[in-house]
Structure formats: C-alpha cells, structure tokens
Enzyme design. Structure first.
Site, PDB file in Angstrom:
ATOM      1  N   LYS A   4       0.870  -1.255   0.005  1.00 60.87           N
ATOM      2  CA  LYS A   4      -0.131   0.034   0.040  1.00 60.87           C
ATOM      3  C   LYS A   4       0.881   1.370   0.088  1.00 60.87           C
ATOM      4  O   LYS A   4       1.856   1.145   0.649  1.00 60.87           O
ATOM      5  CB  LYS A   4      -0.745   0.083   1.170  1.00 60.87           C
ATOM      6  CG  LYS A   4      -1.985   1.223   1.391  1.00 60.87           C
ATOM      7  CD  LYS A   4      -2.781   0.750   2.730  1.00 60.87           C
ATOM      8  CE  LYS A   4      -3.873   1.921   2.599  1.00 60.87           C
ATOM      9  NZ  LYS A   4      -4.702   2.115   3.865  1.00 60.87           N
TER      10      LYS A   4
ATOM     11  N   SER B 271      -9.327   2.122   2.304  1.00 61.10           N
ATOM     12  CA  SER B 271      -8.400   2.743   1.464  1.00 61.10           C
ATOM     13  C   SER B 271      -7.365   1.808   0.819  1.00 61.10           C
ATOM     14  O   SER B 271      -6.386   2.278  -0.191  1.00 61.10           O
ATOM     15  CB  SER B 271      -7.739   3.738   2.328  1.00 61.10           C
ATOM     16  OG  SER B 271      -6.991   3.183   3.615  1.00 61.10           O
TER      17      SER B 271
ATOM     18  N   SER C 205      -9.691  -0.377   6.660  1.00 61.00           N
ATOM     19  CA  SER C 205      -9.271  -0.206   5.353  1.00 61.00           C
ATOM     20  C   SER C 205      -8.648  -1.406   4.657  1.00 61.00           C
ATOM     21  O   SER C 205      -8.021  -1.464   3.701  1.00 61.00           O
ATOM     22  CB  SER C 205      -8.677   1.113   5.250  1.00 61.00           C
ATOM     23  OG  SER C 205      -9.310   2.106   5.435  1.00 61.00           O
TER      24      SER C 205
END
Length: 507
Positions: free
Chosen positions: A97, A172, A196
C-alpha cells in the site's frame, strides 16, 4: 553555518499572539535572551545523523506504469526488490500500500500534496517480508491520505474492482485488494484505521486480516491516528494470510504500541476443523439502514455452514456494537486532524521511529489544502471545529468509552471463541461519477463502516472472508477473536474456505 536561527522580534510577537499572549517590546527582548540555549541544542541535533534503520536490500530504479499495464489503475510505482534467497515467503510476490515507506521508491499516499516524496527508510514490514524471501514488486494506489472506504478519492484516479469494472474496489487499501484479484501479486500489505484492509477485501472477494492492535509494527508507515493504526495481510487464501502474518508479526523495538505483544505459529492452526468452536452471531451486525438483504442472507448462510461443520453457532446481542461508530468517529475525526494533519503525520508525545523526511514533506499540505479530497476536507473541517470549540473533550470521552466498548466484546468472547457478522452491510457500489452530485463522493466513502470501525477502536483481531456472490459482486463474512488470538480465527476461516467454493454461493 547554523540552520536554526533565533526568532526575530516580529516572529516572536506573532508566536505569542497565536498563544494568546500580548508581548511588549521588553517582553520580547527578555524572552529572546532566554532562547540561546535552545537554538544551540537544535543546531547540535541538526549536525547529527538521523537514527534510521539500515536499508538492507537493493532495488531497481523503477517506473510509473502507463495505462497499457494498469487496466484497473491499481499500480502507483513498480520497483522490484528481491529478498533473501531462502525463507518461508520464497517465491511470493508482494505489493505494498502506498502509505508504506520504501527507501528510494516514490510514495504519495494517494495525495497530490505528497507527490514527489521519496522515503529514506524501509518500513519494518517491508524488511521482514524481504528477510522471509519475498519479492516486492512495488507500490499500489490507496485513497487520498487513506480517508475513504471507497476507491474513488486517490489523486491519480479511481481504482476499479477487477470483479466488475466501473465498481468500487473498496478503500483505503484499494490497490492492494485489486492486485490480489488480478493475480499480479500473491500477497499485499494493507492498512486499517476504520476498516481499510477489510473493506476492500470484502468488496473484491479476498481474505483480509486486521491483526490485534500492536501485533504487527506500524514502523515506517504513514500514521493517521496512533490508537487506531493497524497494518496487516491481504491475500487470496487463508493459508497465505497466516503465512504472511508469521513473517511480519512481533515487536521490532521501534513501535511502543507492541507492549504485551503475543505471537504464534499461525500456519499450525490450518487444516483443522471447527468442531467444538463456539461462534456468536452478533445480531447488531445485521440490518443497518444501508444493509442489503442479499448480504445479510449470504452471511447467515455462512454462519449456517459453520454449524454444519460442527461449530456451535448461536445468535447473540451486543448492544454496544451500535455505539461503536460514534466512539470511533470522535477518535478518528479529532485524532486524525490533530496527528496526521496538524502534527504533520507523526504528532508528538510517543516513543517510536519518526520518519523526519516524511514530516517535512507532508507539512507542505497547508499551502495546497484546496487540493485535499472532499472526504479529508469534511473530516478535518469538523475535527478542527470540534478541537477549537470543545477542547478535545469528545476525543477524550471517546477514548474513555473505548474501554467500555472493548469490555462489551470481551464479555461476549468470554462465552464464545469467535464473533460473526457481515464485514460490510453492502456489496461494492458503482464508482461515483465525477460530474455527479458532490455528496456521492462522501456517501460512497463512509457508508460501509459500521461493522469494521469499532474493532479499530478496541483492537480486536478481525478477518474478512468471502462468503458468496450476487450479480458478480462478493459479500464478506467477518470473524472477530480475542486479542492476540489470530490462530483461532485462522482455524475457523481455513476450515470454512476449504469446505466449499464461495463463488457458487448465492442468496
């Protein structure tokens, strides 16, 4: 040449004004005389090297992929880093990420205001993955400073759900989930402050675990709120998830949130059965105003399958679960405003690794605040208002009530080995039309939070596993366990996964 200067009289008067002081000229002269020692100390610090972990593995220069190799807009930057020649993750391809620091590889955390920043340190999880023999392939998109449960707020554009183009991949950790579905990676690192990891995993139909708070070091990952920050594994299978957690879990000596950390050999929990396990199906996890009947039905089918596999499955009530979002909201809104934004990411008053280059780079957001996503703007506008108006009272009360919320789950977990509920109340939604109603941006970002966010507050481990499909879109079933007891979660999730093909289950 000293880089830290004495304040000018005008600068000191301005600072005094910001602090509510009316400084006279004589006051200014006096206080300037007291500050020489501070300036000297700061200049001594400036002359010393920063105390950062050593970067162990070489990496390729890398590049930003074009549309021809980025169909779902999941990639930010490709840069290959080969890990150790042997290890439990040998042959596994990993994506990270884009809030995870990787030395020499650009990082923007989905935000135009951070674009151009290049970290000088590898996050602990990166080093551990490489030590275990994995190959890192690069960075994948996430939402604008991670403030969205939908995949539509990243400055480089929306991430599409590989199961159904034009639909949200969840946020996210949007790119992390999408990369697993496309098969471009075997393992992915995600982050979880309100869900997330679990939200994109549920929308995309993969396995995502939010570990116990503090089990996996957050060192070298851009924070949002110290008491909510989690990082963890996102994978196609439960077995890979357990294997990945084995490689990244445990104290690193740099994250003070890891006191009492208890690790296990998680892969040893695989291959068993659920006979004798007691699972409480939390009534309050179903029937939210935004819940889809098809999701509730698929998750209840999943609960029935656990019963068929030999577990004791009973409906239970935890009324405090419905208060969890309110508790989370005060902590997330005020805490993120104070730490991530006003505190330039790291804030103050905790012992741990501060990535000073990130503090400096992120601080520039103030000059470009109009570029922030609407999801972040609404959060910090209310957060700053609440801090100004109510002095942090509701953040403090939220943290006090977090203990009550945790105790409610703990009381249920004293009677049951696991809790079960829908991960999200709905399946992936269409990506908002940029030319459509502005409120859609906000709605598609926060509508899916009620079951995931409370466990970021309490720190309980929680996994999402796909439990069925409707109209080409997966539904996720969430299992919650006792603190530090990821092994029981993996035992149940693995048995469930191996018992059937979830893609054939329909409501």
């Amino acid at each position: 040449m000293a880089s830290v200067k004495m304040p000018t009289p005008a600068e000191l008067k301005q600072v005094g004004s910001e602090l509510g002081m009316n400084l006279s000229d004589s006051d200014v002269t006096f206080f300037l005389e007291t500050m020489a020692g501070n300036v000297a100390a700061y200049n001594l610090l400036e002359s010393l090297p920063d105390n950062l972990p050593v970067v162990k593995y070489p990496r390729t220069p890398g590049y930003r992929p074009g549309p021809e190799e980025n169909k779902f807009n999941l990639w930010y930057y490709k840069s290959e880093i080969k890990g150790a020649p042997e290890g439990k993750l040998k042959g596994k391809r990993v994506v990270l990420k884009d809030n995870v620091c990787v030395a020499g590889v650009p990082m923007m955390n989905g935000a135009s205001t951070l674009e151009g920043y290049v970290p000088d340190v590898d996050a602990t999880v990166v080093t551990r993955l490489l030590d275990a023999g994995a190959t890192v392939l690069g960075k994948v998109h996430c939402e604008y400073f991670c403030f969205s449960g939908g995949s539509h707020t990243s400055a480089p554009g929306p991430v599409h759900n590989p199961r159904k183009y034009g639909y949200s991949a969840g946020g996210s950790s949007s790119g992390s989930a999408a990369a697993i579905v496309t098969g471009e990676a075997d393992l992915a690192i995600g982050g979880d402050q309100g869900g997330s990891i679990r939200m994109p995993a549920s929308y995309c139909g993969i396995v995502g675990l939010k570990p116990t708070w503090g089990l996996v070091p957050y060192t070298g990952i851009m924070p949002i709120e110290l008491t909510l920050d989690h990082t963890g594994p996102m994978t196609a299978t439960v077995a890979d998830n357990a294997l990945m957690l084995e490689a990244i879990a445990g104290p690193d000596g740099l994250d003070p949130r890891q006191m009492g950390c208890t690790v296990d050999a998680y892969t040893k929990a695989l291959g068993g059965n659920v006979a004798g396990l007691r699972i409480g199906v939390v009534k309050e996890g179903f029937g939210h105003p935004q819940s889809e009947a098809v999701v509730d039905a698929l998750v209840k089918k999943g609960a029935a399958r656990f019963k068929e596999l030999g577990a004791t499955v009973e409906e239970i009530s935890i009324p405090w679960h419905l208060t969890g979002m309110a508790v989370w909201s005060a902590i997330a809104v005020e805490g993120a405003t104070w730490q991530m934004m006003l505190g330039n990411g790291y804030g103050f008053n905790w012992k741990g690794l501060y990535v000073t280059s990130l503090v400096d780079a992120h601080s520039a957001w103030r000059e470009r605040a109009d570029e922030l996503s609407d999801t972040l703007k609404t959060t910090i506008l209310f957060g700053k208002y609440a801090l100004n108006k109510y002095r942090g009272h509701y953040y403090a009360k939220g943290q006090n009530l977090a203990r009550t919320l945790a105790a409610a789950y703990d009381a249920a977990l004293a009677k049951y080995d696991l809790l079960l509920m829908p991960t999200l109340p709905l399946r992936a939604t269409k990506l908002p039309d940029p030319a459509g109603p502005r409120m859609d941006i906000i709605s598609r970002a926060f509508e899916m939070l009620p079951n995931t966010a409370p466990f970021d507050v309490t720190g309980h481990p929680a996994i999402t596993i796909p439990c069925g499909m409707s109209d080409g879109l997966p539904a996720g079933l969430m299992l919650i366990g006792k603190h530090w007891n990821e092994s029981t979660i993996y035992k149940a999730a693995d048995a469930y996964e191996k018992s059937h093909d979830w893609k054939t289950v329909t409501a």
